[in-house]
Design a protein around this motif. Structure first.
Motif, PDB file in Angstrom:
ATOM      1  N   GLN A 164      22.268  43.465  47.534  1.00  0.00           N
ATOM      2  CA  GLN A 164      22.449  43.454  48.991  1.00  0.00           C
ATOM      3  C   GLN A 164      23.905  43.287  49.395  1.00  0.00           C
ATOM      4  O   GLN A 164      24.211  43.128  50.574  1.00  0.00           O
ATOM      5  CB  GLN A 164      21.603  42.336  49.604  1.00  0.00           C
ATOM      6  N   GLY A 165      24.815  43.323  48.435  1.00  0.00           N
ATOM      7  CA  GLY A 165      26.223  43.105  48.733  1.00  0.00           C
ATOM      8  C   GLY A 165      26.457  41.651  49.126  1.00  0.00           C
ATOM      9  O   GLY A 165      25.668  40.767  48.815  1.00  0.00           O
ATOM     10  N   SER A 185      28.094  44.896  52.792  1.00  0.00           N
ATOM     11  CA  SER A 185      26.760  45.232  52.289  1.00  0.00           C
ATOM     12  C   SER A 185      26.768  46.444  51.357  1.00  0.00           C
ATOM     13  O   SER A 185      25.825  46.631  50.584  1.00  0.00           O
ATOM     14  CB  SER A 185      25.791  45.474  53.447  1.00  0.00           C
ATOM     15  N   ASP A 186      27.823  47.250  51.400  1.00  0.00           N
ATOM     16  CA  ASP A 186      27.885  48.419  50.518  1.00  0.00           C
ATOM     17  C   ASP A 186      28.716  48.164  49.257  1.00  0.00           C
ATOM     18  O   ASP A 186      28.909  49.068  48.459  1.00  0.00           O
ATOM     19  CB  ASP A 186      28.418  49.639  51.276  1.00  0.00           C
ATOM     20  N   ALA A 187      29.176  46.934  49.064  1.00  0.00           N
ATOM     21  CA  ALA A 187      29.912  46.574  47.841  1.00  0.00           C
ATOM     22  C   ALA A 187      28.921  45.855  46.922  1.00  0.00           C
ATOM     23  O   ALA A 187      28.486  44.738  47.208  1.00  0.00           O
ATOM     24  CB  ALA A 187      31.091  45.673  48.183  1.00  0.00           C
ATOM     25  N   HIS A 188      28.560  46.511  45.830  1.00  0.00           N
ATOM     26  CA  HIS A 188      27.495  45.986  44.971  1.00  0.00           C
ATOM     27  C   HIS A 188      27.966  45.487  43.610  1.00  0.00           C
ATOM     28  O   HIS A 188      27.307  44.639  43.018  1.00  0.00           O
ATOM     29  CB  HIS A 188      26.416  47.052  44.763  1.00  0.00           C
ATOM     30  N   ILE A 201      37.475  26.794  40.696  1.00  0.00           N
ATOM     31  CA  ILE A 201      37.450  27.926  41.625  1.00  0.00           C
ATOM     32  C   ILE A 201      37.573  29.222  40.830  1.00  0.00           C
ATOM     33  O   ILE A 201      38.409  29.339  39.939  1.00  0.00           O
ATOM     34  CB  ILE A 201      38.583  27.827  42.672  1.00  0.00           C
ATOM     35  N   ALA A 202      36.722  30.183  41.176  1.00  0.00           N
ATOM     36  CA  ALA A 202      36.780  31.516  40.580  1.00  0.00           C
ATOM     37  C   ALA A 202      36.859  32.535  41.709  1.00  0.00           C
ATOM     38  O   ALA A 202      36.545  32.229  42.859  1.00  0.00           O
ATOM     39  CB  ALA A 202      35.546  31.774  39.721  1.00  0.00           C
ATOM     40  N   CYS A 203      37.263  33.744  41.395  1.00  0.00           N
ATOM     41  CA  CYS A 203      37.337  34.815  42.382  1.00  0.00           C
ATOM     42  C   CYS A 203      36.276  35.860  42.049  1.00  0.00           C
ATOM     43  O   CYS A 203      36.223  36.372  40.933  1.00  0.00           O
ATOM     44  CB  CYS A 203      38.721  35.463  42.369  1.00  0.00           C
ATOM     45  N   LEU A 204      35.434  36.150  43.035  1.00  0.00           N
ATOM     46  CA  LEU A 204      34.449  37.223  42.917  1.00  0.00           C
ATOM     47  C   LEU A 204      35.073  38.441  43.592  1.00  0.00           C
ATOM     48  O   LEU A 204      35.252  38.470  44.802  1.00  0.00           O
ATOM     49  CB  LEU A 204      33.140  36.824  43.607  1.00  0.00           C
ATOM     50  N   HIS A 210      35.432  47.977  46.270  1.00  0.00           N
ATOM     51  CA  HIS A 210      36.065  47.690  47.561  1.00  0.00           C
ATOM     52  C   HIS A 210      37.075  46.564  47.377  1.00  0.00           C
ATOM     53  O   HIS A 210      36.712  45.388  47.476  1.00  0.00           O
ATOM     54  CB  HIS A 210      35.007  47.297  48.601  1.00  0.00           C
ATOM     55  N   PRO A 211      38.341  46.887  47.115  1.00  0.00           N
ATOM     56  CA  PRO A 211      39.322  45.845  46.796  1.00  0.00           C
ATOM     57  C   PRO A 211      39.504  44.800  47.901  1.00  0.00           C
ATOM     58  O   PRO A 211      39.924  43.690  47.628  1.00  0.00           O
ATOM     59  CB  PRO A 211      40.617  46.619  46.551  1.00  0.00           C
TER      60      PRO A 211
END
Length: 146
Positions: free
Chosen positions: A27-28, A33-36, A48-51, A56-57
């Protein structure tokens, strides 16, 4: 480094999924919502991590593991959410919070209304919108770094 600090560092390292490929979010994420497909960038230090979206940068989120001593037990997934991330039980679900370092000049805030559930075994994630009115959108998580 003290033994307690080393233990906390190891617990954080163990909590983070290891970098073995992309995570899929059917579902993004909110606003994307279009970044899967996402990569999880974690340097092995801190909480802390980065998702980062692969396609989509501009879609990048700072995440930290759910802190049960501080927040209480993590949310429970409903049947539809369990199916969405193909989870068989809660043991394979890692709960994380989205952090916002820009909303407050003194605090990094955490979004308690929309935590992220990740099936670490199958690498499928879902941002879960919660309806409880008492949950904060900008919970004071930690002071801004100096």
């Amino acid at each position: 480094m003290s033994p307690a600090a080393m233990t906390r560092k190891q617990q954080m390292h163990d909590a983070m999924p290891h970098n073995d490929g992309a995570f899929y979010f059917p579902q993004g994420m909110i606003g994307f919502s279009d970044a899967h497909e996402y990569g999880l960038i974690y340097e092995g230090v801190g909480k802390i991590a980065c998702l980062q979206s692969i396609d989509h940068p501009e879609a990048a989120f700072l995440l930290t593991p759910w802190d049960e001593p501080r927040l209480g037990p993590p949310p429970e997934l409903n049947r539809e959410q369990i199916q969405c991330i193909d989870a068989e039980d809660a043991e394979n679900v890692l709960w994380m919070l989205v952090l916002n370092p820009f909303a407050d000049k003194q605090w990094v805030t955490a979004n308690l209304k929309a935590p992220v559930a990740v099936n670490t075994e199958k690498r499928i994630g879902l941002q879960c919108i919660r309806s409880e009115p008492e949950l904060e959108l900008r919970f004071h998580w930690m002071p801004q770094p100096a």
